[in-house]
Structures are given as structure tokens and as C-alpha cells.
Design a protein around this motif. Structure first.
Motif, PDB file in Angstrom:
ATOM      1  N   ILE A  85    -105.893   5.810  87.194  1.00  0.00           N
ATOM      2  CA  ILE A  85    -106.627   7.145  87.968  1.00  0.00           C
ATOM      3  C   ILE A  85    -106.647   7.747  86.449  1.00  0.00           C
ATOM      4  N   ALA A  86    -108.091   8.411  86.205  1.00  0.00           N
ATOM      5  CA  ALA A  86    -108.391   9.189  85.082  1.00  0.00           C
ATOM      6  C   ALA A  86    -108.304  10.509  85.625  1.00  0.00           C
ATOM      7  N   ILE A  87    -108.713  10.905  86.840  1.00  0.00           N
ATOM      8  CA  ILE A  87    -108.524  12.263  87.306  1.00  0.00           C
ATOM      9  C   ILE A  87    -108.617  12.414  88.872  1.00  0.00           C
ATOM     10  N   VAL A  88    -107.876  13.609  89.278  1.00  0.00           N
ATOM     11  CA  VAL A  88    -107.833  13.753  90.487  1.00  0.00           C
ATOM     12  C   VAL A  88    -108.601  15.186  90.841  1.00  0.00           C
ATOM     13  N   LEU A  89    -109.778  15.298  91.475  1.00  0.00           N
ATOM     14  CA  LEU A  89    -110.275  16.360  91.864  1.00  0.00           C
ATOM     15  C   LEU A  89    -110.225  16.864  93.357  1.00  0.00           C
ATOM     16  N   SER A  90    -110.308  18.145  93.492  1.00  0.00           N
ATOM     17  CA  SER A  90    -110.415  18.709  94.964  1.00  0.00           C
ATOM     18  C   SER A  90    -111.356  19.922  94.925  1.00  0.00           C
ATOM     19  N   ASN A  91    -111.928  20.286  95.964  1.00  0.00           N
ATOM     20  CA  ASN A  91    -112.675  21.270  96.339  1.00  0.00           C
ATOM     21  C   ASN A  91    -111.805  22.434  96.935  1.00  0.00           C
ATOM     22  N   ARG A  92    -110.337  22.282  97.047  1.00  0.00           N
ATOM     23  CA  ARG A  92    -109.613  23.169  97.739  1.00  0.00           C
ATOM     24  C   ARG A  92    -108.394  23.196  96.648  1.00  0.00           C
ATOM     25  N   GLU A  93    -108.276  24.463  96.437  1.00  0.00           N
ATOM     26  CA  GLU A  93    -106.951  24.797  95.459  1.00  0.00           C
ATOM     27  C   GLU A  93    -105.546  24.658  96.177  1.00  0.00           C
ATOM     28  N   ASP A  94    -105.483  24.520  97.299  1.00  0.00           N
ATOM     29  CA  ASP A  94    -104.283  24.134  98.118  1.00  0.00           C
ATOM     30  C   ASP A  94    -104.073  22.867  98.578  1.00  0.00           C
ATOM     31  N   ALA A  95    -105.039  21.862  98.173  1.00  0.00           N
ATOM     32  CA  ALA A  95    -105.022  20.683  98.662  1.00  0.00           C
ATOM     33  C   ALA A  95    -103.765  19.757  97.943  1.00  0.00           C
ATOM     34  N   GLY A  96    -102.864  19.369  99.121  1.00  0.00           N
ATOM     35  CA  GLY A  96    -101.679  18.721  98.585  1.00  0.00           C
ATOM     36  C   GLY A  96    -101.831  17.539  97.652  1.00  0.00           C
ATOM     37  N   ARG A 112    -114.577  10.136  81.920  1.00  0.00           N
ATOM     38  CA  ARG A 112    -114.824   8.840  81.616  1.00  0.00           C
ATOM     39  C   ARG A 112    -114.587   8.019  82.836  1.00  0.00           C
ATOM     40  N   VAL A 113    -114.892   8.542  84.184  1.00  0.00           N
ATOM     41  CA  VAL A 113    -114.746   7.848  85.299  1.00  0.00           C
ATOM     42  C   VAL A 113    -115.850   6.646  85.696  1.00  0.00           C
ATOM     43  N   GLU A 114    -115.415   5.491  86.010  1.00  0.00           N
ATOM     44  CA  GLU A 114    -116.423   4.511  86.232  1.00  0.00           C
ATOM     45  C   GLU A 114    -116.615   4.121  87.768  1.00  0.00           C
ATOM     46  N   LEU A 115    -115.679   4.494  88.481  1.00  0.00           N
ATOM     47  CA  LEU A 115    -115.628   4.318  89.963  1.00  0.00           C
ATOM     48  C   LEU A 115    -115.111   5.545  90.554  1.00  0.00           C
ATOM     49  N   VAL A 116    -115.746   6.109  91.385  1.00  0.00           N
ATOM     50  CA  VAL A 116    -115.314   7.398  92.233  1.00  0.00           C
ATOM     51  C   VAL A 116    -114.737   6.914  93.703  1.00  0.00           C
ATOM     52  N   CYS A 117    -113.679   7.685  94.036  1.00  0.00           N
ATOM     53  CA  CYS A 117    -113.200   7.163  95.226  1.00  0.00           C
ATOM     54  C   CYS A 117    -112.833   8.159  95.961  1.00  0.00           C
ATOM     55  N   LEU A 118    -113.659   8.405  97.213  1.00  0.00           N
ATOM     56  CA  LEU A 118    -113.354   9.646  98.127  1.00  0.00           C
ATOM     57  C   LEU A 118    -112.055   9.146  98.986  1.00  0.00           C
ATOM     58  N   ALA A 119    -110.944  10.231  99.131  1.00  0.00           N
ATOM     59  CA  ALA A 119    -109.821   9.944  99.753  1.00  0.00           C
ATOM     60  C   ALA A 119    -109.655  11.294 100.493  1.00  0.00           C
ATOM     61  N   GLY A 120    -110.239  11.438 101.575  1.00  0.00           N
ATOM     62  CA  GLY A 120    -110.306  12.749 102.539  1.00  0.00           C
ATOM     63  C   GLY A 120    -110.806  13.544 101.846  1.00  0.00           C
ATOM     64  N   TYR A 121    -111.984  13.391 101.122  1.00  0.00           N
ATOM     65  CA  TYR A 121    -112.722  14.550 100.752  1.00  0.00           C
ATOM     66  C   TYR A 121    -113.932  14.891 101.656  1.00  0.00           C
ATOM     67  N   MET A 122    -113.661  15.974 102.205  1.00  0.00           N
ATOM     68  CA  MET A 122    -114.355  16.749 103.389  1.00  0.00           C
ATOM     69  C   MET A 122    -115.672  17.264 103.142  1.00  0.00           C
ATOM     70  N   ARG A 123    -116.545  16.854 102.250  1.00  0.00           N
ATOM     71  CA  ARG A 123    -117.902  17.237 101.760  1.00  0.00           C
ATOM     72  C   ARG A 123    -118.748  16.135 101.706  1.00  0.00           C
ATOM     73  N   VAL A 124    -120.182  16.502 102.307  1.00  0.00           N
ATOM     74  CA  VAL A 124    -121.198  15.418 102.196  1.00  0.00           C
ATOM     75  C   VAL A 124    -121.578  15.430 100.587  1.00  0.00           C
ATOM     76  N   LEU A 125    -121.626  14.444  99.937  1.00  0.00           N
ATOM     77  CA  LEU A 125    -122.451  14.331  98.546  1.00  0.00           C
ATOM     78  C   LEU A 125    -123.867  14.483  98.741  1.00  0.00           C
ATOM     79  N   THR A 126    -124.193  15.261  97.760  1.00  0.00           N
ATOM     80  CA  THR A 126    -125.728  15.354  97.442  1.00  0.00           C
ATOM     81  C   THR A 126    -126.391  14.286  96.843  1.00  0.00           C
ATOM     82  N   PRO A 127    -127.676  13.967  97.290  1.00  0.00           N
ATOM     83  CA  PRO A 127    -128.232  12.721  96.538  1.00  0.00           C
ATOM     84  C   PRO A 127    -128.112  12.814  94.894  1.00  0.00           C
TER      85      PRO A 127
END
Length: 201
Positions: free
Chosen positions: A32-43, A80-95
Motif C-alpha cells: 500500500i503506497a498511500i491512503v487518501l480520503s476526502n474527509r479529514e475525520d475518516a477513521g 507511483r500507484v499502479e492500482l487504485v482500490c476504492l474502499a468505502g470512498y463515497m464519491r463518484v469519480l469523474t471520467p
């Protein structure tokens, strides 16, 4: 070694399941190279930091979707992420986001797609009276909960089930399904024919 990036908006239980599978060796050749969230309070961010995994919030509130996705793409590419995994990411991705990682974004959804897309799916399943429910790991395309299905796991729906009890049993299966789906995808031993994911070995 395949570098994955995790996107989450909440507690991150599927992220933790992935991280534990990497640690116990059941998900080899992955980091796991990085964990990103759109919310600061994400557990999930706190959980990642406790494991020593780089984690940061890129706040989406008040930002245009395209602008926010551009920042997320930048952060993922920077790691340098090669595979993105959405794990309870509550946003629709843009094209643009989907196009930045073609064939390299996975999502887990708590229903047996194509049934019950979107939100509140366990209540929808109970209301419809289905006898079997479950979860789906699929590639992400530009439609919501639509891409090629990698695998599904099922649970029986009990007469006494509530949204909470059904969701809890499905979550157990999610924690098994997501690491296994990642293992299959990073192996490269598959092809997609139309909407069909086909294992080659």
C-alpha cells in the motif's frame, strides 16, 4: 511488487482487511503506497497512520469535483500507484479520474451487482425480498457500480434479518473478497471478454 492506493471516506474496514492480508502473506507482491480520503475525520486515515502507511486527506467539501479529482490523481501518481482500490470512498469519480488509471481501479459494493446499485442497498434487498445477498468487487468505469465483475461472495438472507444484521454478515464477506480480488488482478492471469472477467489459470 504492485503499489496500490486506497481511497476511503470512513472507518476503512476494507482497507484494514487488505493491509492485514498483505501482512499475513495471503496477498503477496503488493504494498500500500498511500491512503487518501476526502474527509479529514475518516477513521481509515488514523488506522493507516498507526500502521505506518502514508495517509492524507484531500478535502472535497467546497471544491468542484473535477478540481478535487485532479488533486487526488496528482497524489496517487506522486506515490507511483499502479492500482487504485476504492474502499468505502463515497464519491463518484469523474471520467478524467477513470481515464487516468485505465483498467486499474477496483471498487467493492455491498450487493450482488447488477442488483441494487447506489446507496442503502441492504434495505433495498430486504424490501425486494431477495433470498441471497452479498458483495461484488468490480473494475470501475464511467458508470456507477457498473464495471466488469472480478468476483462476488454471497450470504443467505434470513427471515429475521434487519439492515444491520444483513450488512454485518456481508461485511465479513467483503473483508475476504477484496484481498482475493486484488490478488487475482495483480497476478495478471485474466482476460476480459465483453463484460466477462475470465481467469486464465
Amino acid at each position: 511488487m504492485t503499489r496500490i492506493g486506497i481511497l476511503l471516506s470512513g472507518r476503512g474496514s476494507n482497507f484494514v482487511a487488505i493491509a492485514e492480508a498483505i501482512r499475513d502473506g495471503s496477498l503477496p507482491h503488493v504494498e500500500i503506497a498511500i491512503v487518501l480520503s476526502n474527509r479529514e475525520d475518516a477513521g481509515g486515515l488514523e488506522a493507516a497512520r498507526a500502521m505506518g502507511i502514508p495517509a492524507r486527506a484531500i478535502i472535497s467539501k467546497g471544491m468542484k469535483r473535477a478540481e478535487h479529482d485532479a488533486l487526488m490523481i496528482q497524489a496517487l501518481r506522486g506515490a507511483r500507484v499502479e492500482l487504485v482500490c476504492l474502499a468505502g470512498y463515497m464519491r463518484v469519480l469523474t471520467p478524467d479520474f477513470v481515464g487516468a488509471f485505465p483498467g486499474a481501479i477496483l471498487n467493492i459494493h455491498p450487493s450482488l451487482l447488477p442488483s441494487f446499485v447506489g446507496l442503502d442497498v441492504q434495505q433495498a434487498a430486504l424490501d425486494f425480498g431477495v433470498k441471497v445477498a452479498g458483495c461484488t468487487v468490480h473494475f470501475v468505469d464511467e458508470a456507477v457500480d457498473h464495471g466488469v465483475i472480478v468476483l462476488q461472495r454471497t450470504v443467505d438472507v434470513l427471515d429475521e434479518d434487519t439492515t444491520e444484521t444483513l450488512s454485518a454478515r456481508i461485511l465479513v464477506e467483503e473483508h475476504k473478497a477484496y484481498p482475493e480480488a486484488i490478488r487475482r488482478v495483480v497476478s495478471g492471469d485474466y482476460t476480459a471478454v465483453g463484460r466477462r472477467y475470465i481467469r486464465l489459470t
